[in-house]
Scaffold this active site. Structure first.
Site, PDB file in Angstrom:
ATOM      1  N   HIS A  37       0.071  -1.029   0.307  1.00 30.75           N
ATOM      2  CA  HIS A  37      -0.218   0.247  -0.211  1.00 30.75           C
ATOM      3  C   HIS A  37       0.946   1.143   0.093  1.00 30.75           C
ATOM      4  O   HIS A  37       0.843   2.518  -0.948  1.00 30.75           O
ATOM      5  CB  HIS A  37      -0.729  -0.177   1.748  1.00 30.75           C
ATOM      6  CG  HIS A  37      -2.181  -0.702   1.033  1.00 30.75           C
ATOM      7  ND1 HIS A  37      -2.199  -2.685   0.909  1.00 30.75           N
ATOM      8  CD2 HIS A  37      -3.640  -0.309   0.543  1.00 30.75           C
ATOM      9  CE1 HIS A  37      -3.869  -2.487   0.456  1.00 30.75           C
ATOM     10  NE2 HIS A  37      -4.238  -0.832   0.480  1.00 30.75           N
ATOM     11  N   LYS A 102      -9.915  -7.438   8.716  1.00 33.15           N
ATOM     12  CA  LYS A 102     -10.004  -7.845  10.537  1.00 33.15           C
ATOM     13  C   LYS A 102      -9.972  -6.576  10.565  1.00 33.15           C
ATOM     14  O   LYS A 102      -8.615  -5.592  10.681  1.00 33.15           O
ATOM     15  CB  LYS A 102      -9.747  -9.428  11.328  1.00 33.15           C
ATOM     16  CG  LYS A 102      -7.972  -8.383  11.298  1.00 33.15           C
ATOM     17  CD  LYS A 102      -7.229 -10.348  12.182  1.00 33.15           C
ATOM     18  CE  LYS A 102      -6.259  -9.618  12.158  1.00 33.15           C
ATOM     19  NZ  LYS A 102      -5.455 -10.939  13.069  1.00 33.15           N
TER      20      LYS A 102
END
Length: 184
Positions: A37, A102
């Site tokens: 990222h 999550k």
């Protein structure tokens, strides 16, 4: 409600998802964690193209363990999504339609989910070995030097996830505790 979708995962498909739905994805999804990222953000800042198309893409926040003999991938459990929160709004604005991870997300991510009609799915933490059984193929497509954090293209069949944040911004991490709160 159980829902089955194929990729690409369009905004029309995202609009059908409601918080708490069990979703099974079949098709292509991509993996990307923190380092990937960061590198994608650097590419965007430099005016470069990303190594994968974001339109209707699903990104799974995961770095696999080594594959056992005869398997395309090792354990494939989710990583904590909040570490990608500073990058997610830009990718959502580029057309990414779903994220899998999550944990909770920031208000900025929630705003970008709503703005773009996207969804945030949760995969079950600690179930990486079981999740890997839904992955039929895995190949590195970018940033190989990042090792487990390289971007991978996964082919999945009935990959199980839960809608944690839907396109309207409803958030299971907020609604579930209220639903199950006991009154003394």
């Amino acid at each position: 409600m159980d829902r089955y979708f194929t990729t690409p995962f369009t905004k029309e498909k995202a609009a059908q998802c409601r918080v708490g739905d069990m979703v099974y994805l079949t098709g292509t999804i991509y993996t990307a964690r923190d380092a990937a990222h960061k590198r994608m953000a650097q590419a965007l800042a430099a005016g470069e193209e990303l190594p994968i198309g974001m339109r209707d893409a699903v990104i799974y926040y995961m770095g696999p363990s080594p594959a056992r003999e005869g398997r395309p991938i090792g354990s494939a459990g989710p990583t904590t999504a909040s570490r990608m929160d500073k990058y997610a709004p830009d990718l959502l604005d580029l057309g990414m339609s779903a994220m899998i991870g999550k944990g909770k997300r920031t208000q900025e991510v929630r705003d970008a989910v709503i703005r773009n009609g996207a969804v945030y799915f949760a995969a079950i933490g600690g179930a990486g070995a079981l999740l890997s059984k839904a992955i039929t193929k895995a190949e590195i497509v970018a940033y190989e030097d990042l090792g487990t954090e390289a971007i991978r293209r996964l082919t999945v069949k009935d990959f199980p996830v839960i809608v944690v944040m839907d396109a309207e911004g409803n958030n299971l991490y907020e609604t579930a505790p209220e639903q199950y709160r006991r009154v003394d």
